[in-house]
Write a protein that holds these residues in place. Structure first.
Motif, PDB file in Angstrom:
ATOM      1  N   THR A  29       0.835  -1.301   0.198  1.00 28.70           N
ATOM      2  CA  THR A  29      -0.040  -0.062  -0.004  1.00 28.70           C
ATOM      3  C   THR A  29       0.824   1.592  -0.002  1.00 28.70           C
ATOM      4  OG1 THR A  29      -1.792  -0.878   1.143  1.00 28.70           O
ATOM      5  CG2 THR A  29      -1.770   1.265   1.187  1.00 28.70           C
ATOM      6  N   LEU A  33       1.320   4.230  -2.907  1.00 30.69           N
ATOM      7  CA  LEU A  33       0.940   5.554  -2.851  1.00 30.69           C
ATOM      8  C   LEU A  33       2.261   6.607  -2.571  1.00 30.69           C
ATOM      9  CD1 LEU A  33      -1.795   4.747   0.039  1.00 30.69           C
ATOM     10  CD2 LEU A  33      -2.132   5.515  -2.296  1.00 30.69           C
ATOM     11  N   ILE A 177      -0.675   6.661  -9.674  1.00 28.46           N
ATOM     12  CA  ILE A 177      -1.479   6.519  -8.592  1.00 28.46           C
ATOM     13  C   ILE A 177      -1.421   8.224  -8.115  1.00 28.46           C
ATOM     14  CG2 ILE A 177      -1.972   6.055  -6.154  1.00 28.46           C
ATOM     15  CD1 ILE A 177      -1.375   2.927  -7.006  1.00 28.46           C
ATOM     16  N   GLN A 184      -5.939   7.361  -5.362  1.00 27.17           N
ATOM     17  CA  GLN A 184      -5.296   7.501  -4.007  1.00 27.17           C
ATOM     18  C   GLN A 184      -6.186   7.335  -2.898  1.00 27.17           C
ATOM     19  OE1 GLN A 184      -2.081  10.491  -3.379  1.00 27.17           O
ATOM     20  NE2 GLN A 184      -2.566  11.409  -5.453  1.00 27.17           N
ATOM     21  N   MET A 187      -7.517   3.656  -2.709  1.00 29.98           N
ATOM     22  CA  MET A 187      -6.409   2.802  -2.105  1.00 29.98           C
ATOM     23  C   MET A 187      -6.390   3.101  -0.910  1.00 29.98           C
ATOM     24  SD  MET A 187      -2.992   1.892  -4.409  1.00 29.98           S
ATOM     25  CE  MET A 187      -2.743   0.891  -3.143  1.00 29.98           C
TER      26      MET A 187
END
Length: 208
Positions: A29, A33, A177, A184, A187
């Motif tokens: 993750t 990000l 992303i 974003q 996620m």
């Protein structure tokens, strides 16, 4: 025989590192990000936590979590609470009115520290080490404590390689992303749900 045991443990550790869990999902993750470097800091944090578990198992401390239900439950509650906290932070960031790229970024030290806390507060890791590592020890191959420490470092090496690969691969999609605020926020929300599920799973975990 010792070399065979080390290779067998390394292969086992690689497979286990690939199984979805809070640690590798955290790396995935944050790399997606914030970029692969962030994922590497998280990876180093988890590996530092594994050093603590290795020391605990080698010195017999982990046996406490196997024999004491209170100690086991206390640590898993702390670990689950921290996972819920991380889920809340993901939700908080996704619901902010500020564009995500304009929000305050976590420092490398914060990511590294989170990795340590997540790993150390999971009693299942210590109990897993306690159940796994002694199976690879050999009589006459040296002090058991040193063998356990060696096996712990092999496990950490495998984790470092697998999690590092996850960080690199997730980092590839990070630029895309970062250009999409919708991606974003999505996620962040997905990560929040996953961490809530993992926290509940930890709360329901039982001693070996």
């Amino acid at each position: 025989m010792m070399l065979q045991n080390l290779l067998a443990l390394f292969a086992t550790a690689v497979v286990l590192a690939l199984v979805p869990g809070p640690d590798n999902l955290f790396v995935l993750t944050h790399s997606a990000l914030h970029g692969r470097v962030t994922g590497w800091y998280a990876t180093l944090g988890f590996c530092t936590g594994l050093l603590v578990h290795t020391a605990a198992v080698s010195l017999g401390v982990a046996a406490l979590f196997q024999t004491s239900e209170m100690a086991f439950n206390l640590l898993k509650i702390v670990g689950a609470a921290y996972l819920f906290y991380l889920a809340w932070r993901f939700i908080q960031r996704s619901n902010s009115r500020l564009p995500l790229q304009d929000q305050v970024k976590l420092s490398p030290w914060s990511i590294y520290r989170r990795g340590i806390i997540m790993n150390v507060t999971n009693p299942k890791v210590s109990l897993f080490f306690l159940a796994l590592l002694p199976q690879f020890t050999l009589p006459g191959a040296g002090p058991i404590v040193l063998q356990m420490i060696s096996f712990g470092f092999v496990f950490i090496l495998a984790t470092l390689l697998v999690f590092g690969a996850i960080a690199e691969l997730a980092g590839i999609i990070s630029p895309w992303i970062k250009r999409s605020d919708v991606a974003q926020r999505t996620m962040h929300r997905v990560a929040a749900v996953i961490f809530c599920i993992l926290a509940m799973k930890l709360l329901l975990a039982e001693q070996f």
